[in-house]
Design a protein around this motif. Sequence first.
Motif, PDB file in Angstrom:
ATOM      1  N   ARG A 214       0.830  -1.206   0.000  1.00 40.44           N
ATOM      2  CA  ARG A 214       0.000   0.000   0.000  1.00 40.44           C
ATOM      3  C   ARG A 214       0.868   1.261   0.000  1.00 40.44           C
ATOM      4  N   ALA A 215       1.943   1.230   0.810  1.00 37.69           N
ATOM      5  CA  ALA A 215       2.838   2.388   0.855  1.00 37.69           C
ATOM      6  C   ALA A 215       3.495   2.624  -0.497  1.00 37.69           C
ATOM      7  N   TYR A 216       3.894   1.554  -1.161  1.00 37.10           N
ATOM      8  CA  TYR A 216       4.556   1.725  -2.459  1.00 37.10           C
ATOM      9  C   TYR A 216       3.548   2.226  -3.501  1.00 37.10           C
ATOM     10  N   VAL A 217       2.297   1.708  -3.439  1.00 36.26           N
ATOM     11  CA  VAL A 217       1.280   2.176  -4.388  1.00 36.26           C
ATOM     12  C   VAL A 217       1.016   3.666  -4.185  1.00 36.26           C
ATOM     13  N   THR A 218       0.990   4.084  -2.927  1.00 41.69           N
ATOM     14  CA  THR A 218       0.746   5.503  -2.647  1.00 41.69           C
ATOM     15  C   THR A 218       1.816   6.396  -3.279  1.00 41.69           C
ATOM     16  N   GLU A 219       3.037   5.928  -3.258  1.00 36.51           N
ATOM     17  CA  GLU A 219       4.130   6.724  -3.831  1.00 36.51           C
ATOM     18  C   GLU A 219       4.153   6.681  -5.349  1.00 36.51           C
ATOM     19  N   MET A 252      -5.084  -1.237  -4.763  1.00 30.57           N
ATOM     20  CA  MET A 252      -4.946  -0.264  -5.838  1.00 30.57           C
ATOM     21  C   MET A 252      -6.212   0.579  -5.977  1.00 30.57           C
ATOM     22  N   LEU A 253      -7.375  -0.073  -5.868  1.00 31.95           N
ATOM     23  CA  LEU A 253      -8.637   0.651  -5.988  1.00 31.95           C
ATOM     24  C   LEU A 253      -8.801   1.641  -4.845  1.00 31.95           C
ATOM     25  N   ASP A 254      -8.423   1.229  -3.650  1.00 27.64           N
ATOM     26  CA  ASP A 254      -8.552   2.112  -2.495  1.00 27.64           C
ATOM     27  C   ASP A 254      -7.685   3.361  -2.662  1.00 27.64           C
ATOM     28  N   SER A 257      -8.928   5.510  -5.631  1.00 30.82           N
ATOM     29  CA  SER A 257     -10.164   6.226  -5.300  1.00 30.82           C
ATOM     30  C   SER A 257      -9.858   7.488  -4.503  1.00 30.82           C
ATOM     31  N   LYS A 258      -8.945   7.378  -3.553  1.00 27.99           N
ATOM     32  CA  LYS A 258      -8.576   8.556  -2.763  1.00 27.99           C
ATOM     33  C   LYS A 258      -7.936   9.620  -3.634  1.00 27.99           C
ATOM     34  N   VAL A 259      -7.029   9.204  -4.530  1.00 26.83           N
ATOM     35  CA  VAL A 259      -6.383  10.173  -5.424  1.00 26.83           C
ATOM     36  C   VAL A 259      -7.411  10.803  -6.347  1.00 26.83           C
ATOM     37  N   TYR A 260      -8.365   9.969  -6.852  1.00 21.62           N
ATOM     38  CA  TYR A 260      -9.397  10.492  -7.756  1.00 21.62           C
ATOM     39  C   TYR A 260     -10.277  11.503  -7.030  1.00 21.62           C
ATOM     40  N   PHE A 292      -8.040   4.495 -13.767  1.00 17.70           N
ATOM     41  CA  PHE A 292      -9.154   4.255 -12.854  1.00 17.70           C
ATOM     42  C   PHE A 292     -10.377   3.821 -13.652  1.00 17.70           C
ATOM     43  N   ASP A 293     -11.111   2.830 -13.136  1.00 20.36           N
ATOM     44  CA  ASP A 293     -12.292   2.297 -13.802  1.00 20.36           C
ATOM     45  C   ASP A 293     -13.395   3.365 -13.837  1.00 20.36           C
ATOM     46  N   PRO A 294     -13.912   3.720 -15.030  1.00 22.02           N
ATOM     47  CA  PRO A 294     -14.973   4.742 -15.094  1.00 22.02           C
ATOM     48  C   PRO A 294     -16.217   4.356 -14.292  1.00 22.02           C
ATOM     49  N   GLU A 295     -16.523   3.061 -14.202  1.00 24.82           N
ATOM     50  CA  GLU A 295     -17.687   2.650 -13.416  1.00 24.82           C
ATOM     51  C   GLU A 295     -17.471   2.959 -11.930  1.00 24.82           C
ATOM     52  N   LYS A 296     -16.259   2.734 -11.450  1.00 21.00           N
ATOM     53  CA  LYS A 296     -15.958   3.078 -10.060  1.00 21.00           C
ATOM     54  C   LYS A 296     -16.026   4.600  -9.858  1.00 21.00           C
ATOM     55  N   ALA A 297     -15.609   5.330 -10.881  1.00 21.13           N
ATOM     56  CA  ALA A 297     -15.700   6.790 -10.794  1.00 21.13           C
ATOM     57  C   ALA A 297     -17.160   7.231 -10.706  1.00 21.13           C
TER      58      ALA A 297
END
Length: 800
Positions: A214-219, A252-254, A257-260, A292-297
């Motif tokens: 998670r930390a690496y994905v955040t970066e 990745m989705l989590d 989603s926060k970045v989006y 990012f998945d448009p449906e999730k957006a």
Amino acid sequence: MIIQFKAALGIDDLDAASVHMEIGRRIFRLRMETGDREADVEQRSAFQKLVYVSTLVFGEASSFLLPWKRIFNVTDSQVDIAIRDNAQRLYGLKLNSIGRGIEEKQLIDLREAQLLYKLSDEIAAEMFREHIRKIVEENISKALDILKSRTKATRETMQAIEQLETVLQFNDLLTQLSKHPEAGRFPPGVGPVSLLGGEYDNDRKMDDLKLLYRAYVTECFPNGRLDETKLVALNHLKNIFGLGKRETESIMLDITSKVYRRRLSQAFSGGDLEAAPSKAAFLQNLCEELHFDPEKASEIHEEIYRQKLQQYVAKGELSEEDVAALLRIRVLFCISQQTVDAAHADICGRLFEKVVKDAIASGVEGYDAAVRASVRKASEGLRLTKEAAMAIASKAVRKVFLNYIQRSKSAGSRTETAKELKKMIAFNTLVVTQLISDIKGESTTEPAEPVQDVPKQIEEEEEWESLQTLRKTRPNKELEAKLGKPGQTEITLKDDLPERDRADLYRTYLLFCLQGEVTVVPFGAQITTKKDSSEYLLLNQLGGILGLSGKEIVDIHRNLAEQAFMKQAEVILADGQLTKARIDQLNDVQKQVGLPPEYAQKVIKNITTTKMAAAIETAVSQGRIGIQQVRELKEANIDLDSMISERLRENLFKKTVEEIFSSGTGVFDEEEVYVKIPADLNINAQKARAVVQELAKSRLSNSLVQAVALLRQKKWDGVISSLNDMLACDTAVTAEPLSWSSPEELADLFLLYLKSIPKPEKLARLQYLLGVSDSTAAALRDSAERGALPLENEEEEFVF
């Protein structure tokens, strides 16, 4: 060194092997003499080293040059263990020189050492992977310590990421070396890093690995954009950690989603989204930048809208400013109208549902002006569509209706059941009707609508008018003024109760209207109180609440009238005879129960037909009705197929055929027997033909026996009839000549039949059946022509 020293001394392997064996005896003797446990272990280790070194010196020849098993009682497996343990120890020392900066030459030297140590590829590969895994685990442990530190700062987080980058670089180096052109010279086990089988290969440590991932994905999202170069690294890190696809996608989705959400908030507050020519294109580009998945957006857009809506309706209604703000969010985030309606129906619907339940709970007496005002305010202020508001109200009202229905079913008598249904009707008129008016914003001063427009749903209006109980459900002006505004029919129980249950409830109240309320007085007596016409108007409203159609209501009234008429008609027509006096009596009953004349005629016809059917079936069973009577009844348009069972009709056919075969005429009409009679009796023609042929075969031989018996009794007329029956059977089924023990009697039968002057073809057929030869037949004819008939003389003597 030992091999070179042996060669320098110039001794052969056999002499050298004896030296090795002597050293072995010395070590073994020291082991036996020592009493110290530690010394024993030391001597055992020395002996294993001797075995291992001797194997390296002599190679394959050591198996017969060094008889360890015979002299020292050592098994082959112990020898193998000694070689393996010492090879592993030496190879492990060699591996310690391998670090993160591994080079090709180091790997080649390691491979040569492995072959020199005679270590198997499987063990060497496992040891190499374990060594690499320990190196990586050091970096992972450092990264975890940094992330879990309570004084974690941005710099420290970057240090943790640097440790993971080191792991990834090391993994890339090993992956490249595994694909090197000279990879065959490298030791086994060179390849991508894996933590399987190590310290982090358990469920408890898996959460730590997810934390690092998670930390690496955040970066990977510097400046709010996904670094494309990090996608491959993420995949490698997932494989190193042994994480599943679902776990990594969830992380990745989590993060995405926060970045989006952050990017979306910046674009919304900064005006970039509103200034964009195409909001949909702007949002699509944002999704592509973040992968990012448009449906999730779209789900995030809906969640934001619902949060804002819930915030605005917290005060109980939506103002114009709130509606404008929600509309702006909907336009900027490209939220569909369907999603908006669903959100309003859910969030605003819950608030409106509470208002509706409170209004319903107030009851018939508590639904006052204050309650009505709260319903109107909620209906208008929450901006619900009329359909959504009515759906919410319908659900709550139908639940109350079902409670009334349940109590009515559990009532002990019809009167108590009717009382519960009347309460439901009153609740519908005084509460539900007002509730619907308040939801729709209608004025209560509007003229009353018809109680129920059921007659318009019926194609035959005269059928509605002909039923007396249905006419009573139509209110006159006086009753309308007395009862006030009729109950609503929009909310019904049509989809909540089966049709049969709804019809039973309506029928129960109809019987209550017909019979009145029964009151029990002292000493067990019962008093029936007649009801006025208003009960039928309540019955009409009950039909609307139950969701019964006009046709269903007409059927219930007619069926009830038919049952009442049928009970009295069965008593009047007990014997099935219909006279003028009885017809007048039935007409009076028909008018009394209010049944239309055409339905009364059907009941009368059904009763008389049933009685007649029983009489006809009894007559057929007793033989008083034959085929001629059946034809006469059919000419009178009487449906005998429904009155006489198929079994009896088949028996009647069989009896008719038996009569033809025993009539003594000798006539068998195939069209009459095979076509006309089966058609009149409505039986299967093929089955009838089979019955005829079976009877003909059995009657053929019986007719001959009967003819001989009558011949012996000198009953000449009976003999002729029996012979005719035999010929009739022969016509139905062609027979072969019959056998008999006395040819003279057959000749007498032929002569007697000849005397009756039959048709030539019948006489010829009888001659064939009786087996009479042509010469005998000619002689009998001559005797008959001369008048010499012995049978007549015998008859005359018998008479004398």
